[in-house]
Design an enzyme around this catalytic site. Structure first.
Site, short mmCIF file in Angstrom:
data_model
loop_
_atom_site.label_atom_id
_atom_site.label_comp_id
_atom_site.label_asym_id
_atom_site.label_seq_id
_atom_site.Cartn_x
_atom_site.Cartn_y
_atom_site.Cartn_z
N HIS A 303 0.87 -1.36 -0.01
CA HIS A 303 -0.12 -0.03 -0.09
C HIS A 303 1.03 1.14 0.15
CE1 HIS A 303 -3.18 2.61 1.02
NE2 HIS A 303 -3.82 1.94 0.52
N ASP A 360 -7.87 -5.56 -0.14
CA ASP A 360 -8.28 -6.28 -1.17
C ASP A 360 -8.12 -7.66 -0.87
OD1 ASP A 360 -9.77 -4.45 -2.64
OD2 ASP A 360 -7.72 -3.60 -3.40
N1 CMC Z 1 4.07 -7.74 -4.63
C1 CMC Z 1 5.51 -7.65 -5.08
N2 CMC Z 1 6.20 -6.50 -4.79
C2 CMC Z 1 5.67 -5.45 -4.50
C3 CMC Z 1 4.23 -5.45 -4.41
C4 CMC Z 1 3.48 -6.59 -4.56
N3 CMC Z 1 2.14 -6.40 -4.16
N4 CMC Z 1 3.81 -4.12 -4.02
C5 CMC Z 1 4.98 -3.32 -4.14
N5 CMC Z 1 6.05 -4.25 -4.25
C6 CMC Z 1 7.52 -3.78 -4.18
C7 CMC Z 1 7.87 -3.15 -5.54
O1 CMC Z 1 8.15 -3.79 -6.42
C8 CMC Z 1 9.06 -2.31 -5.00
O2 CMC Z 1 10.01 -3.08 -4.96
P1 CMC Z 1 11.59 -2.19 -5.36
O3 CMC Z 1 11.66 -1.17 -4.33
O4 CMC Z 1 12.51 -3.51 -4.95
O5 CMC Z 1 11.28 -1.99 -6.54
C9 CMC Z 1 8.55 -1.92 -3.44
O6 CMC Z 1 7.65 -3.22 -3.19
C10 CMC Z 1 7.68 -0.36 -3.43
O7 CMC Z 1 6.61 -0.67 -4.12
P2 CMC Z 1 5.76 0.31 -5.13
O8 CMC Z 1 5.30 -0.14 -6.41
O9 CMC Z 1 7.13 1.64 -5.36
O10 CMC Z 1 4.94 1.04 -4.16
P3 CMC Z 1 3.70 2.15 -4.46
O11 CMC Z 1 3.25 2.81 -3.47
O12 CMC Z 1 3.84 2.67 -5.69
O13 CMC Z 1 2.47 1.08 -5.07
C11 CMC Z 1 0.71 -0.57 -4.76
C12 CMC Z 1 1.37 0.83 -4.03
C13 CMC Z 1 -0.62 -0.91 -3.89
C14 CMC Z 1 0.32 -0.09 -6.19
C15 CMC Z 1 1.46 -1.77 -4.70
O14 CMC Z 1 2.07 -2.19 -3.49
C16 CMC Z 1 0.94 -2.90 -5.59
O15 CMC Z 1 0.92 -2.80 -6.82
N6 CMC Z 1 -0.07 -3.62 -4.72
C17 CMC Z 1 -0.62 -4.78 -5.50
C18 CMC Z 1 -2.02 -4.19 -6.13
C19 CMC Z 1 -2.94 -3.96 -4.79
O16 CMC Z 1 -3.25 -4.98 -3.93
N7 CMC Z 1 -3.56 -2.87 -4.89
C20 CMC Z 1 -4.56 -2.64 -3.85
C21 CMC Z 1 -4.32 -1.23 -3.05
S1 CMC Z 1 -5.17 -1.10 -1.62
C22 CMC Z 1 -6.86 -0.62 -2.14
C23 CMC Z 1 -7.02 0.46 -2.85
O17 CMC Z 1 -6.52 1.49 -2.50
O18 CMC Z 1 -7.27 0.32 -3.96
#
Ligand code: CMC
Length: 425
Positions: A303, A360
């Site tokens: 998140h 989720d």
């Molecule tokens: N699985 C594997 N690795 C992950 C995941 C994941 N679900 N989420 C983040 N990471 C890793 C990412 O690869 C990165 O690693 P590195 O620093 O080595 O490159 C690190 O963690 C930071 O991630 P980020 O993508 O920069 O984080 P963000 O804040 O931009 O993204 C997020 C947040 C929710 C989009 C992301 O965690 C994600 O894609 N999660 C899966 C989709 C999901 O469950 N979304 C629902 C969010 S909650 C409900 C809502 O608000 O809609």
């Protein structure tokens, strides 16, 4: 602590005020930055940008705290109803008995769709994703209620209409896809029970009455989704609304933003992922290795704001346990989900990145237990999020400093080119 930040740039020093929130969170107020310095800020993904001040929802991502208008999410999920929580979010206070009665009456009054709109559903292919249907239908509502084209935040009918009719559209789209006649709302049923009735009533079973446990579960789910401050879809609603587009247009845009798998669409993606793991032999550890090798993403984890735990996921996990037991359902996908969580919580990859289950991760298990098909999950998230969107739209429209949302950019394209006519290229 100092109440000013200092920026040194081009041999000059600029002071910018610090703004403080109710819980001491601090921001540099850069509103005069460009005027004073000629600079803009660059912050892709808005990781560090506060788009607004707001009195609706407070999140402390480090400590896993979520408050609606100051009330902890745990208390609201335990004791409130979705309608009462909606009132709280939209109007700022818990309603009195007279206020909730009036609000509920308005919701009942506006629960029907214009009969012509019912025929719209016939025009969509039966394979249409229900989120595509929902966003189109909500946008179309503006055609039937031209009085709401001019935004009026004090008109309670506009607000109740959106909240009530989105529920009817969602249920009608499901019934039509099943090839069944729609089930009209019933005035004697409360909001969540009425939704379940419209979803699952069947001509062969006209006396269908929703199970109170399912009604309670739906209330909890919708309350947990009701607001989450400046997330992608809420920011979309605010941005569209800032141009003074009507509420239906703004909400319809919010629905489109919510649909994506990184946002509300994640609940559907989680179940798809769990099914894939099951179909590939049900080995969560092997799947997690692929996640760590960046071949796959663990949906329902991580998140932008929560870096400890998502309090909504904690509540939902408990609730999923309870509902599955109550309904005597053994869901192997729930077992895989629990195992994935265990692996993640003890694995350095996830610990270092502070990745925990989000809302989720377990919501899909609950929706499945309630008999809701996978591609309707994000529709359910939408229903829950409507009061949050309305509250933010209302707060923004009533703010004395409302400005159309219009970010800037740093241009990186070609410069100073002369046009060449087509016959000379
Ligand atoms: N699985 C594997 N690795 C992950 C995941 C994941 N679900 N989420 C983040 N990471 C890793 C990412 O690869 C990165 O690693 P590195 O620093 O080595 O490159 C690190 O963690 C930071 O991630 P980020 O993508 O920069 O984080 P963000 O804040 O931009 O993204 C997020 C947040 C929710 C989009 C992301 O965690 C994600 O894609 N999660 C899966 C989709 C999901 O469950 N979304 C629902 C969010 S909650 C409900 C809502 O608000 O809609």
């Amino acid at each position: 602590m100092t109440d000013k930040a200092t920026l040194g740039y081009d041999r000059e020093t600029y002071e910018m005020p610090i703004v403080e929130g109710s819980y001491g969170e601090r921001a540099v107020d850069i509103r005069s930055l460009r005027k004073d310095t000629g600079l803009i800020t660059l912050d892709s993904g808005f990781m560090n940008t506060g788009a607004t001040k707001s009195a609706i929802t407070y999140i402390n991502g480090e400590e896993g705290i979520l408050l609606y208008r100051g009330y902890p999410i745990e208390q609201l999920a335990e004791a409130s109803t979705f309608v009462e929580t909606s009132y709280l979010l939209i109007y700022g206070e818990l309603p009195t008995p007279a206020q909730i009665k009036e609000f509920s009456t308005l919701l009942t009054y506006h629960s029907m769709l214009h009969e012509d709109m019912r025929h719209f559903f016939d025009g969509f292919p039966s394979s249409a994703h229900p989120m595509a249907v929902l966003s189109s239908m909500v946008s179309a509502l503006a055609a039937y209620y031209p009085d709401s084209i001019e935004p009026d935040t004090h008109n309670e009918h506009h607000i109740a209409r959106v909240l009530s009719k989105v529920r009817t559209v969602a249920a009608f789209s499901f019934q039509k896809r099943q090839g069944r006649p729609v089930a009209y709302p019933r005035n004697e049923l409360k909001y969540c029970a009425n939704f379940l009735h419209m979803m699952f009533s069947h001509p062969a079973e006209p006396t269908y009455n929703p199970d109170p446990e399912l009604v309670k579960a739906l209330n909890v789910l919708l309350i947990l989704h009701a607001d989450h401050e400046q997330n992608c879809s809420t920011s979309t609603v605010r941005l569209v609304g800032s141009s003074r587009a009507n509420l239906y247009a703004a909400i319809s845009a919010g629905i489109s933003a919510l649909w994506g798998p990184l946002h509300g669409g994640a609940n559907q993606a989680v179940i798809d992922m769990l099914q894939e793991i099951r179909d590939e032999g049900g080995d969560p550890k092997a799947f997690m290795e692929q996640v760590k090798n960046r071949e796959r993403r663990l949906m329902g984890f991580g998140h932008r704001v929560y870096k400890n735990f998502d309090p909504r996921a904690t509540i939902l996990k408990k609730y999923a346990d309870h509902l599955l037991q109550y309904l005597h359902i053994e869901d192997e996908l729930f077992d895989i989900a629990r195992e994935l969580e265990q692996v993640a919580l003890s694995d350095d990859y996830f610990i270092e990145r502070k990745l925990y289950p989000n809302v989720d991760f377990y919501s899909g298990v609950l929706y499945r237990a309630m008999g809701i098909p996978t591609d309707m999950f994000t529709v359910l998230f939408t229903l829950g999020r409507i009061p949050g969107w309305i509250a933010h739209w209302k707060e923004m429209m009533e703010a004395p400093d409302l400005k159309i949302g219009r970010p800037r950019q740093i241009y990186e394209g070609p410069t100073s080119r002369d046009y060449v006519p087509i016959d000379q290229r």
